[in-house]
Design a protein around this motif. Sequence first.
Motif, mmCIF file in Angstrom:
data_model
loop_
_atom_site.group_PDB
_atom_site.id
_atom_site.type_symbol
_atom_site.label_atom_id
_atom_site.label_comp_id
_atom_site.label_asym_id
_atom_site.label_seq_id
_atom_site.Cartn_x
_atom_site.Cartn_y
_atom_site.Cartn_z
ATOM 1 N N GLY A 96 0.859 -1.233 0.026
ATOM 2 C CA GLY A 96 -0.035 0.058 -0.094
ATOM 3 C C GLY A 96 0.766 1.233 -0.075
ATOM 4 O O GLY A 96 0.355 2.499 0.254
ATOM 5 N N ASN A 126 0.775 4.163 2.813
ATOM 6 C CA ASN A 126 -0.392 4.184 2.669
ATOM 7 C C ASN A 126 -1.266 4.998 1.664
ATOM 8 O O ASN A 126 -2.373 5.581 2.284
ATOM 9 C CB ASN A 126 -1.222 4.313 4.237
ATOM 10 C CG ASN A 126 -0.528 3.316 5.082
ATOM 11 O OD1 ASN A 126 -0.381 2.038 4.867
ATOM 12 N ND2 ASN A 126 -0.071 3.769 6.286
ATOM 13 N N HIS A 128 -2.369 3.630 -1.115
ATOM 14 C CA HIS A 128 -3.464 2.932 -1.964
ATOM 15 C C HIS A 128 -4.027 1.650 -1.144
ATOM 16 O O HIS A 128 -3.081 1.375 -0.097
ATOM 17 C CB HIS A 128 -3.170 2.743 -3.311
ATOM 18 C CG HIS A 128 -1.805 2.012 -3.662
ATOM 19 N ND1 HIS A 128 -0.684 2.650 -3.384
ATOM 20 C CD2 HIS A 128 -1.410 0.751 -3.645
ATOM 21 C CE1 HIS A 128 0.465 1.912 -3.387
ATOM 22 N NE2 HIS A 128 0.118 0.418 -3.590
ATOM 23 N N GLU A 129 -4.887 0.707 -1.479
ATOM 24 C CA GLU A 129 -5.279 -0.302 -0.846
ATOM 25 C C GLU A 129 -3.997 -1.471 -0.942
ATOM 26 O O GLU A 129 -3.572 -1.654 -2.065
ATOM 27 C CB GLU A 129 -6.316 -0.862 -1.366
ATOM 28 C CG GLU A 129 -6.909 -2.312 -0.576
ATOM 29 C CD GLU A 129 -8.187 -2.818 -1.154
ATOM 30 O OE1 GLU A 129 -8.597 -3.886 -1.115
ATOM 31 O OE2 GLU A 129 -8.864 -2.063 -2.181
#
Length: 139
Positions: A96, A126, A128-129
């Motif tokens: 992520g 963090n 993106h997923e």
Amino acid sequence: MAGEHLTKPPYGYKVDPADEKKWIVDEEAAAVIKWIFDLCIAGKGPMQIAKILKADKILTTKAYYAKQKGKLLPDNPYNWNENSIVGILECMDYWGHTVNFKSYSKSHKLKKRIPTTKEQQAISRNTHEAIIKEVVRRV
């Protein structure tokens, strides 16, 4: 430095149709990424993982993209190699995080890319997923 992606998404992600600066998980490819990490955690090395993927007829990243775009598949679409596996296992994007400035060019006239050191890279956490959960080891 804003944490935006400066490159195309790696295997396992795709560009969000609603926002081309955003990456979303490509579920089909993400399942392969998860499997690769699970095999590594189980003690398999990159060469062994490549052989398992080849035996199970899992499309390589190049073949997967060709299939997605309706193009002709490569001659050997299941020919995984250990370098591909190592690249996937070392890629922080799957946790992520966005890593920018992994390489540079001495001049806009030169095509050759020169890798940067870890200190020269910009890591934004963090963004993106995550496909893979980051595990923190306690000693």
